[in-house]
Structure formats: structure tokens, C-alpha cells
Design a protein around this motif. Structure first.
Motif, mmCIF file in Angstrom:
data_model
loop_
_atom_site.group_PDB
_atom_site.id
_atom_site.type_symbol
_atom_site.label_atom_id
_atom_site.label_comp_id
_atom_site.label_asym_id
_atom_site.label_seq_id
_atom_site.Cartn_x
_atom_site.Cartn_y
_atom_site.Cartn_z
ATOM 1 N N LEU A 1 0.827 -1.210 0.000
ATOM 2 C CA LEU A 1 0.000 0.000 0.000
ATOM 3 C C LEU A 1 0.862 1.260 0.000
ATOM 4 N N LEU A 2 1.934 1.247 0.757
ATOM 5 C CA LEU A 2 2.727 2.464 0.941
ATOM 6 C C LEU A 2 3.865 2.620 -0.056
ATOM 7 N N VAL A 3 3.928 1.747 -1.036
ATOM 8 C CA VAL A 3 4.885 1.926 -2.130
ATOM 9 C C VAL A 3 4.161 2.017 -3.468
ATOM 10 N N ASP A 4 2.853 2.179 -3.400
ATOM 11 C CA ASP A 4 2.047 2.289 -4.610
ATOM 12 C C ASP A 4 2.256 3.663 -5.235
ATOM 13 N N LYS A 5 2.596 3.691 -6.483
ATOM 14 C CA LYS A 5 2.922 4.951 -7.153
ATOM 15 C C LYS A 5 1.706 5.688 -7.709
ATOM 16 N N LYS A 6 0.525 5.089 -7.674
ATOM 17 C CA LYS A 6 -0.658 5.724 -8.258
ATOM 18 C C LYS A 6 -1.652 6.255 -7.225
ATOM 19 N N ILE A 7 -1.542 5.845 -5.983
ATOM 20 C CA ILE A 7 -2.508 6.273 -4.978
ATOM 21 C C ILE A 7 -2.357 7.769 -4.719
ATOM 22 N N THR A 8 -3.489 8.472 -4.815
ATOM 23 C CA THR A 8 -3.491 9.919 -4.585
ATOM 24 C C THR A 8 -4.149 10.285 -3.251
ATOM 25 N N TYR A 9 -5.110 9.502 -2.791
ATOM 26 C CA TYR A 9 -5.810 9.766 -1.541
ATOM 27 C C TYR A 9 -5.758 8.531 -0.647
#
Length: 157
Positions: A111-119
Motif C-alpha cells: 500500500l505504501l509503495v504504490d505509485k498511483k494512490i493519490t488519496y
């Protein structure tokens, strides 16, 4: 119901869940989902938004089939959710809402290395004590960790 694209279930208790879900669903919103996990044969290839707020879900099972189109996932007020899944099952995820998941104590490192998550909303996750060591979220614009009282260790996001 083969071509069903939108399914909202609120204030309805189906203790056995649903026997069949359309593979064409774009939005699946089941407030108060009564089961501990999603059905193992769940195939939602076209799903864009998954909302399971106020559900009894404890965790998403490992080996869940990829949701390549999923952009938004919400487990708000899921008091029984204890850990998050490996989020690589949703490579295009942008919005994650885990707000008020009071039993949540484990965040999968993906979850915390996902490059697309904005919120990323994790406000009131009162059992959360640590976050994974690696945090690299290039697209993150807004996050909320307010009232995560037990959170002792985390890197800057």
C-alpha cells in the motif's frame, strides 16, 4: 442480471451473501456486508469502485483475482478489519479509505509503495501501531492519519 453494472445494497442482511455477481459490475457498494471475507470465486474484472463500508469483513483473502480497473476502495468503519491485503491485486488504485477501522493493526507494505494512490484515509485506525518501513508514494496528494493514537513509528509520507 448478467449485464448489471451498478449494485448498491444498504440496510439489507443477506447472511449467505450473493450466489452470483455480474462480471460487468463497475460499482459494487454493499454497506454492512455481513460476511468475514469476500467470496473466493469473486471475479470482478471491470470493477472501478468497491465500497464495503460498515461491513463485518476481517480481511481480503490472499490470492484474490486481479482487479485491474479498480480505482477506489473503501472499508470505512469496518470495525472487524484486522489487516489489509497485498494491494498488488489492484495496480491502478488511486483512492483508499480505511477510516475508522478500529481493529486494523497491519498495513501490507504494498500500500505504501504504490505509485498511483493519490488519496489515503486512515483516520481513527486506533489499533494501528506502526506503518511499513518503506514508504514511497509518488502521487499521494492527501492523507489523513489523525486520531491514530497508538501509531508510534512512521516515515514522512
Amino acid at each position: 442480471m448478467i449485464n448489471l453494472r451498478l449494485l448498491k445494497i444498504h440496510n439489507v442482511q443477506l447472511p449467505e451473501g450473493l450466489e452470483y455477481l455480474s462480471n460487468n459490475l463497475r460499482l459494487f457498494d454493499w454497506e454492512g456486508y455481513p460476511l468475514k471475507s469476500l467470496p473466493p470465486n469473486l471475479q470482478l474484472d471491470k470493477i472501478i469502485e468497491l465500497k464495503m463500508d460498515l461491513s463485518r469483513i476481517e480481511q481480503l483473502q490472499q490470492g484474490i483475482k486481479p482487479f485491474n480497473n479498480l480505482k477506489s476502495i473503501s472499508f470505512e468503519n469496518c470495525r472487524y478489519l484486522i489487516k489489509t491485503p497485498d494491494f498488488t491485486f489492484a495496480p491502478n488504485l488511486e483512492n483508499v479509505n480505511l477510516q475508522s477501522c478500529t481493529m486494523l493493526h497491519e498495513i501490507h507494505p504494498s500500500l505504501l509503495v504504490d505509485k498511483k494512490i493519490t488519496y489515503l484515509y486512515m483516520m481513527k485506525c486506533t489499533s494501528l501501531t506502526t506503518l511499513p518501513n518503506q514508504i514511497h508514494m509518488e502521487s499521494l496528494r492527501r492523507h489523513n492519519l489523525s486520531w491514530c493514537y497508538k501509531l508510534k513509528k512512521f516515515q514522512r509520507l
